[in-house]
Enzyme design. Structure first.
Site, PDB file in Angstrom:
ATOM      1  N   HIS A 159     -30.501   3.671  -5.789  1.00 59.39           N
ATOM      2  CA  HIS A 159     -30.164   3.827  -7.200  1.00 59.39           C
ATOM      3  C   HIS A 159     -30.294   5.296  -7.604  1.00 59.39           C
ATOM      4  CE1 HIS A 159     -29.916   2.948 -11.493  1.00 59.39           C
ATOM      5  NE2 HIS A 159     -30.968   3.768 -11.661  1.00 59.39           N
ATOM      6  N   ALA A 219       0.816  -1.214   0.000  1.00 56.00           N
ATOM      7  CA  ALA A 219       0.000   0.000   0.000  1.00 56.00           C
ATOM      8  C   ALA A 219       0.850   1.264   0.000  1.00 56.00           C
ATOM      9  CB  ALA A 219      -0.936  -0.007   1.206  1.00 56.00           C
TER      10      ALA A 219
END
Length: 468
Positions: free
Chosen positions: A447, A190
């Site tokens: 949504h 990372a």
């Protein structure tokens, strides 16, 4: 301020594990002090998690400027002021550290500025503190929580040692004097990938060297492959399965000798970032009789060491070396000391890499589950067919789910794409609450959101995917 030498709890180290442990101990009515030799907030707040995200945000915005036309936008002569980018990052770190000072005061935690050395004592080891202001102070507590963290690992044998000029660790890379034109990054974990992503965003030529046969080796193989492809598209070069022979300083920068596939190659650049792991700050612990395993303190499930009254949390107690893992352990250690009945919840620890694209994961990889003898069902869903992602112009990446085929339990999730580090928590919660495929299939997702891809990936594992 109260200068008592008697405390219920003394915490050594004020990083995200230590200061959280101190706050929780104080909340539980324990008289608490914390010892810090450098800055409140530790490496994470001052030289890690927070300032790197500030740099990455600057890089992300600058890189987006070259894609504005796809949004119907334009800007004239984009540029950046590198010292101001670094200054902003350092300012944010300072602001956050000041916030920790406020929290210590709010919770009546005595802050002792200095470096602590543990010596034998009872009922817990005593602390002899070399005070930052000069002199020393001896402190005795009923319990000591060791949260001394870790530092960047260096490898002198190959020249992988910071000189603050041409060879950098993460600290040097966070506050350089000028923007380098070229970089070699050793290690694709990372830290290495985040710095590679940031410096590439500002135009540096970046080559990442990884000893394993794929980048980001802790991630699911599909994510690793997708990440490498995405980073290469941005112009980052990779040397995979490559062993570093030597890092040498030259007149113009560095020369890094690598061997891969039987071939020896010399990479040249202005700077080299060494990101090959960490070394625990464990000095003096063996003399105290503390059990160590490869340098890390051995603890039980309640963070207790083999020495009475001594607890250890965070990086010093082993991986994963993540701030949120340290904080979680700090809370647990404080509650164990206070005999507070901690819920028997063993939450999985998510991992996040804040590059462009971002990578986030939790639980088993598909290969790891199979290696553990688990029969799996895996599902995938790409962002390229997610309505919100298409509208936002963030179509790169996908979501992958891993289920136990016999029980239906979600046991792993892996994501690559825009802001997936924010989305992974949904899967962390699901695994913690022992959700099955039926639970995840029945959840209503708003949504349009990118999180709908999480629903579709869960459906796909059982042949029920809707939008592809």
């Amino acid at each position: 301020m109260n200068m008592s030498t008697e405390f219920d709890v003394v915490v050594i180290g004020a990083g995200p594990g230590g200061y959280v442990a101190a706050i929780r101990a104080s909340q539980l009515g324990l008289k608490t002090a914390i010892v810090e030799r450098e800055n409140l907030g530790g490496i994470c707040l001052n030289w890690g998690c927070i300032p790197t995200k500030a740099l990455l945000k600057s890089g992300e915005i600058y890189e987006q400027l070259s894609h504005l036309s796809s949004y119907g936008l334009s800007v004239e002569k984009p540029g950046f002021d590198f010292p101001k980018i670094v200054e902003r990052s350092r300012g944010i770190a300072k602001q956050m550290s000041s916030g920790i000072a406020f929290l210590m005061k709010k919770h009546k935690i005595e802050v002792i500025e200095g470096e602590a050395k543990l010596e034998k004592g009872a009922p817990a080891p005593k602390l002899v503190i070399a005070l930052k202001a000069g002199g020393s102070r001896t402190v005795q507590a009923k319990n000591v929580i060791l949260a001394s963290g870790a530092r960047a690992r260096e490898i002198p044998a190959i020249g992988a040692v910071s000189d603050g000029d041409k060879i950098w660790t993460y600290r040097d890379a966070l506050a350089p004097k000028s923007m380098p034109k070229s970089l070699v990054v050793i290690g694709s974990g990372a830290i290495g990938i985040e710095f590679a992503s940031f410096y590439r965003a500002l135009g540096a030529e970046v080559t990442v060297v990884e000893a394993i046969d794929r980048i980001m080796p802790v991630e699911d193989e599909e994510v690793s492959k997708a990440a490498q492809k995405a980073f290469e598209k941005r112009g980052i070069k990779f040397r995979i399965g490559a062993k570093v022979g030597k890092i040498e300083k030259t007149k113009d920068g560095v020369a890094v000798t690598v061997e891969a596939g039987g071939k020896i190659e010399q990479l040249t650049a202005e700077k080299c970032i060494v990101a090959v792991g960490i070394a625990p700050n464990n000095e003096g612990l063996e003399a105290l009789g503390v059990s160590l395993d490869r340098g890390h303190v051995v603890t039980d499930k309640h963070c207790r060491t083999n020495v009475p009254g001594l607890y250890a949390i965070g990086d010093i107690a082993g991986g994963p070396w993540l701030a949120h893992k340290a904080s979680h352990e700090g809370i647990h250690a404080a509650e164990a000391i206070a005999n507070y009945k901690t819920p028997n919840v063993h939450s999985p620890i998510p991992g996040c890499t804040y590059a462009n694209p971002q990578v986030a994961s939790v639980g088993y990889t598909e290969a790891g589950a199979k290696a553990a003898g688990i029969e799996v069902k895996a599902g995938r869903f790409p962002f390229r067919v997610n309505g919100k992602a298409v509208a936002a112009g963030e179509v790169e990446g996908f979501v992958k789910t891993v289920f136990d085929a016999k029980t239906g339990a979600l046991i792993g999730a892996h994501m690559i794409g825009h802001e997936v580090t924010e989305m992974i928590q949904g899967f962390v919660t699901a695994i913690t609450l022992e959700a099955t495929e039926e639970d995840l299939h029945g959840i209503v997702y708003a949504h349009p959101t990118m999180s709908e891809a999480m629903h579709e990936a869960a459906l796909d594992a059982y042949g029920r995917v809707l939008h592809i």
